[in-house]
Write an enzyme that holds these catalytic residues in place. Structure first.
Site, PDB file in Angstrom:
ATOM      1  N   ARG A 119      -6.718  -3.397  -5.912  1.00 35.56           N
ATOM      2  CA  ARG A 119      -6.500  -3.615  -7.333  1.00 35.56           C
ATOM      3  C   ARG A 119      -5.897  -4.999  -7.563  1.00 35.56           C
ATOM      4  O   ARG A 119      -5.133  -5.505  -6.767  1.00 35.56           O
ATOM      5  CB  ARG A 119      -5.558  -2.515  -7.852  1.00 35.56           C
ATOM      6  CG  ARG A 119      -5.323  -2.510  -9.349  1.00 35.56           C
ATOM      7  CD  ARG A 119      -4.647  -1.213  -9.741  1.00 35.56           C
ATOM      8  NE  ARG A 119      -4.197  -1.240 -11.117  1.00 35.56           N
ATOM      9  CZ  ARG A 119      -2.936  -1.475 -11.476  1.00 35.56           C
ATOM     10  NH1 ARG A 119      -2.022  -1.696 -10.546  1.00 35.56           N
ATOM     11  NH2 ARG A 119      -2.583  -1.482 -12.739  1.00 35.56           N
ATOM     12  N   LYS A 188       2.429   3.877   1.816  1.00 37.46           N
ATOM     13  CA  LYS A 188       1.047   3.779   1.347  1.00 37.46           C
ATOM     14  C   LYS A 188       0.074   4.167   2.449  1.00 37.46           C
ATOM     15  O   LYS A 188       0.138   3.650   3.570  1.00 37.46           O
ATOM     16  CB  LYS A 188       0.747   2.368   0.850  1.00 37.46           C
ATOM     17  CG  LYS A 188      -0.646   2.265   0.220  1.00 37.46           C
ATOM     18  CD  LYS A 188      -0.810   0.989  -0.585  1.00 37.46           C
ATOM     19  CE  LYS A 188      -2.183   0.929  -1.236  1.00 37.46           C
ATOM     20  NZ  LYS A 188      -2.359  -0.257  -2.074  1.00 37.46           N
ATOM     21  N   ARG A 325       6.732   0.918  -9.776  1.00 37.73           N
ATOM     22  CA  ARG A 325       7.543   0.978  -8.579  1.00 37.73           C
ATOM     23  C   ARG A 325       8.425   2.203  -8.660  1.00 37.73           C
ATOM     24  O   ARG A 325       9.187   2.370  -9.613  1.00 37.73           O
ATOM     25  CB  ARG A 325       8.412  -0.271  -8.435  1.00 37.73           C
ATOM     26  CG  ARG A 325       7.625  -1.541  -8.247  1.00 37.73           C
ATOM     27  CD  ARG A 325       8.502  -2.636  -7.679  1.00 37.73           C
ATOM     28  NE  ARG A 325       9.634  -2.907  -8.550  1.00 37.73           N
ATOM     29  CZ  ARG A 325       9.615  -3.825  -9.509  1.00 37.73           C
ATOM     30  NH1 ARG A 325       8.537  -4.514  -9.732  1.00 37.73           N
ATOM     31  NH2 ARG A 325      10.684  -4.038 -10.227  1.00 37.73           N
TER      32      ARG A 325
END
Length: 331
Positions: A119, A188, A325
């Site tokens: 992204r 992640k 975040r």
């Protein structure tokens, strides 16, 4: 012996330079150059005295026939094509260059990407034969306006598939990240990128890209500047085959896209909530001009993120406008 066959030979076990040279019909120097090229592409290969070349960590190669044989019949019927590239700039870019089938989905995987992206144009590290780089092209009705929640639906399908494989810590971080719970934090695991075009209220096409960490090489890990994880670490001692993961992902993704095409995002909101890593958490939302702090409240009807700001106001933030975040303890 091409590079795939050379790598397949090393998967079978260590091999001396002489043995590889004889099998390839090349000199030992030529084999050494090819080994160096594989190393530069991200494959960790050791040279062991008396044993020759050996892989530093387990590795398996993708195979279209194996994937299709593992698919459920209903998913196989939804496929228009399934191709695997050895190396490519980007699976998303390649499918955008190709014609999108009128019916069914075209799926493209690659063992390596040289221009993988996430992204906002971020680079996605794509070492050879380490992770999954999967893109799917499909036509949709109802126009571009209906495709806003597509990355959320693809994320839901991917999370459900990974849970079915036993990866219970996998969650979704709005708007397009697959993450794994790690104590009070998130690591992640993968990301989604949806691109496409078409008419505002007419036929549209979308290419859904999924990058998923499977076995992160040490050299690639050293270049990552955020908490990450891979399926190999989450699996522990359990066997892990990338072909099986691909089949599970497609088994979940293909019918989910049919449901989204027919009914939109509404049937998926409760399914998203089951994986929502942000709901009830203190978050910071970084907009174009300011950072907004508050508590995430889950998805709105249109797929935007609902946040109760610290001043009590509720606002909605849309993908492409903000980054999120996770920060702080649950409220």
């Amino acid at each position: 012996m091409d590079d795939r066959a050379l790598l397949q030979r090393l998967i079978a076990g260590p091999a001396t330079g002489d043995a590889l040279a004889a099998a390839a019909g090349q000199t030992r120097a030529a084999v050494w150059k090819r080994i160096e090229a594989l190393r530069e592409a991200g494959v960790a290969i050791e040279a062991k005295p008396g044993r020759g070349y050996a892989l530093s960590q387990p590795l398996d190669l993708l195979d279209a026939a194996t994937i299709q044989a593992a698919l459920a019949p209903t998913a196989r019927a939804r496929l228009d094509s399934l191709d695997i590239a050895w190396t490519i700039d980007s699976t998303n870019s390649e499918l955008l260059r190709r014609h999108t089938p009128a019916r069914g989905a075209a799926v493209l995987l690659a063992e390596r990407q040289t221009g993988g992206r996430g992204r906002r144009g971020r680079v996605w590290a794509s070492p050879l034969a380490a992770h999954l780089y999967l893109s799917l092209a499909r036509a949709f009705g109802g126009g571009l306006a209906r495709l806003g929640g597509l990355s959320l639906v693809a994320g839901i399908a991917a999370a459900e598939a990974l849970h079915a494989l036993g990866f219970d810590s996998v969650r979704l971080k709005w708007p397009n990240d697959l993450v794994a719970l790690d104590g009070d934090g998130l690591r992640k695991l993968g990301g989604l990128l949806v691109e496409g075009g078409g008419e505002y209220a007419g036929p549209a096409r979308a290419v859904i890209g999924l990058g998923l960490n499977v076995r992160m090489p040490a050299a690639a890990a050293a270049q990552i500047d955020q908490p990450w994880c891979d399926l190999a670490a989450l699996a522990g001692a359990r066997p892990l085959a990338r072909n099986d993961v691909v089949a599970a992902l497609l088994d979940a993704l293909l019918p989910a896209l049919d449901e989204f095409d027919a009914h939109g995002l509404a049937p998926f909101r409760d399914r998203y909530a089951a994986f929502d890593a942000l709901a009830g958490q203190a978050v910071g939302v970084l907009g174009h001009d300011a950072e907004h702090r508050g508590t995430a409240l889950g998805l709105a009807d249109d797929g935007s993120l609902r946040v109760r700001l610290d001043d009590g106001e509720e606002r909605r933030f849309h993908a492409g406008e903000v980054s999120v975040r996770r920060g702080g303890a649950p409220r």
